[in-house]
Enzyme design. Structure first.
Site, short mmCIF file in Angstrom:
data_model
loop_
_atom_site.label_atom_id
_atom_site.label_comp_id
_atom_site.label_asym_id
_atom_site.label_seq_id
_atom_site.Cartn_x
_atom_site.Cartn_y
_atom_site.Cartn_z
N CYS A 95 -10.71 69.37 31.46
CA CYS A 95 -11.50 70.17 30.51
C CYS A 95 -10.78 71.43 30.04
CB CYS A 95 -12.82 70.57 31.15
SG CYS A 95 -13.81 69.16 31.64
N HIS A 142 -16.41 76.74 28.07
CA HIS A 142 -16.49 75.29 28.22
C HIS A 142 -17.95 74.91 28.42
CE1 HIS A 142 -15.83 71.23 29.18
NE2 HIS A 142 -16.04 71.35 30.48
N ASN A 170 -21.09 67.60 27.93
CA ASN A 170 -19.72 68.00 28.26
C ASN A 170 -18.74 67.00 27.64
OD1 ASN A 170 -17.27 68.55 29.50
ND2 ASN A 170 -18.11 68.74 31.56
#
Ligand code: ACO
Length: 331
Positions: free
Chosen positions: A118, A258, A288
């Protein structure tokens, strides 16, 4: 690392999201969960799902083409193409070479993949900055494309509710008037590698019938442990880049974190002393999307007028590895 004077800036961004929406209500029919649990524990309402025939090459190429169009740059003028993905369409060749061919960035461009889960997009931006600062590239295209639904175990209620598919892109060029990357900070700690992994399918544990039966080719995650580490690491990285850039929390116009869990985002904002009104959240709509989360969020923030010339943006990420990092930019 401190950048007294920015050398590289984001000249344009782009995004691509597949049309198909998967709602929490639908997930109720798939695993033992409820709409309320997902919303309360994660902040996610729905996520996008790419069709079976669409991989990260196609999603990444479409995001890249939108960024190129906004910057009015011909794909043949790209000097370097960096792609971040944890879900490549195939293991060989690199996804960057596939996207390079798909968008026609052939001529003078080099292309490679970068894997930092990520955190990949922030790692790649710093790599792009280095190439621009070192005079090795005038125009770098960074693409983050993820088909997280291709590595999800749809029977595992603790992971299948969290992730979605999508792609974001950014064009990095030389800074012209003091805008660009002010400071960045990247770290990793491989001691936590087992907290988020796909155990099988690589060289050490090749895919075989037993691995498939155990679903070891799919993502396994220790969510609670990652949660605790994520808040401390992301907030610490955010504070570090603000210090390096000579900024305080109140100087930040927008925090673009994030998008993993609303509770992680709220804690990070609190630690960074940034009110939630200044925090960009699209997790409710997309879940996500691993490394694609931040570039998609940046592109939407620019489009919504939340980021414009002179804005100070703080962005921070964490992911498998563990990897984490933050970056401060003047737009
Ligand atoms: N529906 C209902 N109950 C659930 C669900 C669900 N979908 N998922 C888990 N539960 C249950 C658990 O089984 C557990 O039950 P138990 O107490 O009877 O054992 C209970 O809910 C609490 O579980 P926790 O794991 O403690 O729940 P938590 O509040 O930590 O939320 C979550 C879980 C959402 C996964 C959270 O820990 C999280 O977001 N962690 C971060 C994960 C993350 O961001 N990972 C991505 C990293 S980025 C990358 O590189 C891809």
């Amino acid at each position: 690392m401190t950048a007294a004077q920015p050398t590289a800036r984001i000249a344009a961004t782009g995004r691509f999201l597949p049309d198909r929406v998967l709602t929490n209500k639908e997930l109720e029919q798939m695993v033992d969960t409820t709409e309320e649990w997902i919303l309360e524990r994660t902040g996610i309402v729905e996520r996008r799902i790419a069709p079976a025939e669409m991989g990260v090459t196609e999603m990444g190429a479409r995001a890249a083409q939108r960024a190129l169009a906004k910057a009015e740059i011909d794909a043949r003028d790209i000097d370097l193409l960096i792609v971040t993905t944890a879900t490549p369409d195939r293991w060989l060749p690199s996804t960057s070479c596939e996207i390079q061919a798909r968008i026609g960035a052939i001529g003078k461009s080099a292309a490679f993949d970068l894997h930092a889960a990520c955190t990949g997009f922030l790692y790649a931006l710093t790599m792009a900055e280095g190439h621009v600062a070192g005079g090795r590239a005038d125009t770098v295209l960074v693409v983050a494309a993820e088909k997280m639904t291709s590595i999800i175990d749809w029977d595992d209620r603790s992971t299948c509710i969290l992730f979605g598919d999508g792609a974001g892109a950014a064009i990095v060029q030389r800074s012209e008037n003091g805008e660009g990357i002010l400071a960045s900070h990247h770290r990793s700690d491989g001691n936590f590698a087992d907290l988020l992994e796909r155990p099988a399918g690589g060289a050490a544990n090749p895919l075989d019938a037993e691995a498939l039966r155990a679903k070891d080719h799919l993502m396994k995650m220790s969510g609670r442990e990652i949660f605790k580490l994520a808040v401390r690491r992301m907030a610490g990285a955010g504070r570090q880049v603000l210090r390096d850039a000579g900024l305080k929390g109140e100087d930040v116009d927008l925090l673009v974190p994030h998008q993993a869990n609303i509770r992680i985002i709220e804690s990070t904002a609190r630690y960074s002393r940034i009110p939630m009104e200044k925090v960009f959240v699209n997790l409710n709509r997309y879940g996500n999307m691993s490394s694609a989360s931040i570039p998609v969020a940046l592109d939407e923030a620019v489009e919504q007028g939340l980021v414009g010339p002179g804005s100070v943006v703080l962005t921070a990420a964490f992911g498998a590895g563990l990897t984490w990092g933050a970056m401060a930019l003047r737009w």
